[in-house]
Design an enzyme around this catalytic site. Sequence first.
Site, PDB file in Angstrom:
ATOM      1  N   TYR A 280      25.832  22.136 -32.127  1.00 32.67           N
ATOM      2  CA  TYR A 280      24.966  22.383 -33.034  1.00 32.67           C
ATOM      3  C   TYR A 280      24.719  21.252 -33.939  1.00 32.67           C
ATOM      4  CZ  TYR A 280      23.622  25.988 -36.532  1.00 32.67           C
ATOM      5  OH  TYR A 280      22.957  27.004 -37.505  1.00 32.67           O
ATOM      6  N   TYR A 328      13.725  20.703 -31.585  1.00 27.19           N
ATOM      7  CA  TYR A 328      13.119  21.635 -30.787  1.00 27.19           C
ATOM      8  C   TYR A 328      12.902  23.244 -31.810  1.00 27.19           C
ATOM      9  CZ  TYR A 328      14.711  25.898 -28.202  1.00 27.19           C
ATOM     10  OH  TYR A 328      14.926  27.435 -27.391  1.00 27.19           O
TER      11      TYR A 328
END
Lengths: 381, 138
Positions: A280, A328
Amino acid sequence: MRRDRLAAIVGVAESELGETPHRTVLQLQAQAAKAALAEAGLEKGDVDALFCAGNWAWSTNLMLAEYLGITPRYTDTTNIGGSSFEAHVGHAVAGIQAGLFDVALICYGSTQRSQRLRGHVPPDAPLTEQFERPFGLPTPVGAYALAAMRHMHEYGTTSEQLAEIAVATRKWATLNDKAFMREPITIEDVLNSRLICEPLHLLDCCLVTDGGGAVVVVSERVAQRCRTRPVWVLGHGETHTHHTIANMPDLTTTGAAVSGRRAMEMAGVRHDEIDVVEIYDSFTITVLLTLEALGFCKPGEGGPFVSGQRTAPGGPFPMNTNGGGLSYCHPGMYGIFLLIEAVRQLRGECGSRQVPDARLALVHGTGGVLSSTATVILGRD
Amino acid sequence: MAHGIPRPVEDADSRPFWEGCREGVLRIQRCASCGRHVFYPRLLCPHCFSDQLSWVEASGAGRIHTYTVVHRAFGPFQADVPYVVALVDLDEGVRMMTRILGDRSSVRIGARVRVEFVEADEGLVLPYFRVMDEATAS
């Protein structure tokens, strides 16, 4: 070495990503759910467990299940922030192991970018939030900045070292045509981007995008009749340590120390056996703290560990291979996309960004203000 | 003074704390069972689970554990940038979020600080801190 096949991930999918003003949060999840089930060769009627987290409804599962036309016999709305979906995988595995259901559908969606949901300051600070919100710390970035400043103080970590993560992650994004930001950046670009909360710059921070995702977890029995090659869940772990940043027990040690160890012990894997990691990356500091807490390096050695573009394409430690939340997509709670990318890497579907012969993946979510963590170990036959 | 700062919803746990701020007193809790200080205030001691918590006056002195300088803020806080938000460890052993007043160049991790009560918004008094002079710091 014990490597039990606890359950299998047989379907993963994203919805439309990026900026989707023409879509609702339910449509994004419907797109992803349909695609994830379809690639596995499963029908809506096969789903007997539903997992979802979000803040777009008072009960995400009630609304989503009704919208999709699903009547689950097991339901779980665990919301611990961005790591919820790694926790959902763990809970799905537990339910499957207990024989409670065979097919679990995990969903997430957000239209935070199109709806401009970020940056609103609520008029009230209730309950335990009243001791933080009035002081004006932007959340969540300010809390991560507090941790970064402390890490720099204790270990001499530098902004250049944090920037290494943003630069390497962007290199992966250049190889992913679904990535929102694909222009290469340099360490100087990161350091010259405007300060948000010292020591974090704009390019130390994740994107704000729309997007949805879905993951299908099934029993070994069901996996045998699915179209996709099963990706096995070998281990999982979760914890949370605090809600408000002032109550984080140690600002440089996240719950990854607990959830990661548990997941790796359950899977019976060592650090040097893992081929690809999806960690993460709400902020660059999130990654650095997580690498240390997971034990890929010692406390304080995260800076040197990521230096020299070691996590970039072609480097010795392939990490965040889809371009991450930094480049992304990041629709608020990013954890489901970590799972999607890890599964695709293990299936060998990633084209120019494929990590050669990836067999074992570590997926690690972090939620809140370094508050919750959940770790999943995935492997293929 | 800013306007529209999120209002603490004073409740059964927090009311004595906020009343103290308005009176210029920094109040925290102390557990009679295990002897430890507790902040934020609550019904049970998070260390030993005792309900024997009582209010005490803190010394108002502490040390900066970490801080950030906020450059990008929203709503009522936009007018304040850049400003320093910190976590301060009080001498009693509890940690709290706060703002650091005064010259930014004096702000560093480990610096000794003392509480100052500031009316940040109409009727809202918050405990901020300021770095002590070298001579008085200890």
